[in-house]
Design an enzyme around this catalytic site. Sequence first.
Site, PDB file in Angstrom:
ATOM      1  N   ASP A  77      -8.489  -5.091   6.785  1.00  0.00           N
ATOM      2  CA  ASP A  77      -8.982  -5.975   5.727  1.00  0.00           C
ATOM      3  C   ASP A  77      -9.885  -7.060   6.296  1.00  0.00           C
ATOM      4  O   ASP A  77     -10.844  -7.479   5.638  1.00  0.00           O
ATOM      5  CB  ASP A  77      -7.808  -6.605   4.969  1.00  0.00           C
ATOM      6  CG  ASP A  77      -7.263  -5.652   3.929  1.00  0.00           C
ATOM      7  OD1 ASP A  77      -8.067  -5.022   3.224  1.00  0.00           O
ATOM      8  OD2 ASP A  77      -6.036  -5.526   3.825  1.00  0.00           O
ATOM      9  N   HIS A  85       0.805  -1.226   0.000  1.00  0.00           N
ATOM     10  CA  HIS A  85       0.000   0.000   0.000  1.00  0.00           C
ATOM     11  C   HIS A  85       0.838   1.275   0.000  1.00  0.00           C
ATOM     12  O   HIS A  85       0.288   2.362  -0.151  1.00  0.00           O
ATOM     13  CB  HIS A  85      -0.922   0.016   1.227  1.00  0.00           C
ATOM     14  CG  HIS A  85      -2.051  -0.969   1.130  1.00  0.00           C
ATOM     15  ND1 HIS A  85      -2.969  -0.975   0.104  1.00  0.00           N
ATOM     16  CD2 HIS A  85      -2.415  -1.999   1.939  1.00  0.00           C
ATOM     17  CE1 HIS A  85      -3.848  -1.949   0.282  1.00  0.00           C
ATOM     18  NE2 HIS A  85      -3.532  -2.588   1.380  1.00  0.00           N
ATOM     19  N   GLU A 134      -6.289 -12.114   6.997  1.00  0.00           N
ATOM     20  CA  GLU A 134      -7.077 -10.884   6.970  1.00  0.00           C
ATOM     21  C   GLU A 134      -8.325 -11.005   6.102  1.00  0.00           C
ATOM     22  O   GLU A 134      -8.738 -10.037   5.467  1.00  0.00           O
ATOM     23  CB  GLU A 134      -6.196  -9.702   6.526  1.00  0.00           C
ATOM     24  CG  GLU A 134      -5.405  -9.940   5.250  1.00  0.00           C
ATOM     25  CD  GLU A 134      -4.516  -8.767   4.876  1.00  0.00           C
ATOM     26  OE1 GLU A 134      -4.590  -7.695   5.491  1.00  0.00           O
ATOM     27  OE2 GLU A 134      -3.747  -8.931   3.914  1.00  0.00           O
TER      28      GLU A 134
END
Length: 259
Positions: free
Chosen positions: A179, A45, A153
């Site tokens: 997540d 990310h 996740e």
Amino acid sequence: LRAALEKAKRGEGPCVGQWLEFPGYTLARTVAPLGADWVLVDTEHGNIDDRDMYLQVGAISSSGVSPIVRIAGSEPWMIKRALDCGAHAIMVPMCETPEQAQAIVRAAKYPSATWSQGIRGAGGMFAPANFNQNGREYLLSANDNVMVCVQIESRLAVENVEAIAAVEGIDMLFIGPNDLASSMGYVAFDHASISEVQEATARILNAGLDAGKYVGHFALSAEVAAAKVKQGFHFVNCGADIVAITAWMSTEMGKLKSL
Ligand code: 3PY
């Protein structure tokens, strides 16, 4: 890294880290000496490309701290590049099945007598310096020294977590609470107040502990990180560069405007 994790397992203090979303050698150089056992370079990310991954991993390890790379996906070539630039551990997002976990381990291991299924290619000799080794020493020891962490996740990952934890070569389970909440149909940022997420968190922790693996949890503050350690997690971060910069700058700007 393994020594700090073993200490955490013995209850002698958590294995703590910092999290980088921004690129840059100087940023990594600045953050690494601030008391962490590890600093994570987030290529999933973060705004961090391949070149910056190399620069940051080198900067972190030359500060005597363990560099960890969060891989953008679980592609073998991505794992190979993170390890070739000298990561002490990889963190792979969204591992949902034991088959995926096995494929991740295969990508992280050189073929050897112990890891006959390993597919990591033996080129790119930038990594040994980050382990204070020569190339031969690195090739002989990387399968034991480099750690493999998968993120649990999603709802499916939780259903399979005991089987994932049992996969040989998986060293750590790491919870991505945002997540996890998102995959259960909630707004990611609400994870702390959702009982389904907290029940899943307890199941993941127990699965990791029962399998003798390390277990980690993402945290955006020292308070949350400390609570997770109290719950039994070995490995936590306490924020991220972007969180620190935005919080500090907006607070100071607010203060200035009120003076
Ligand atoms: C999550 O909270 O989902 C993470 O993966 C942490 O970045």
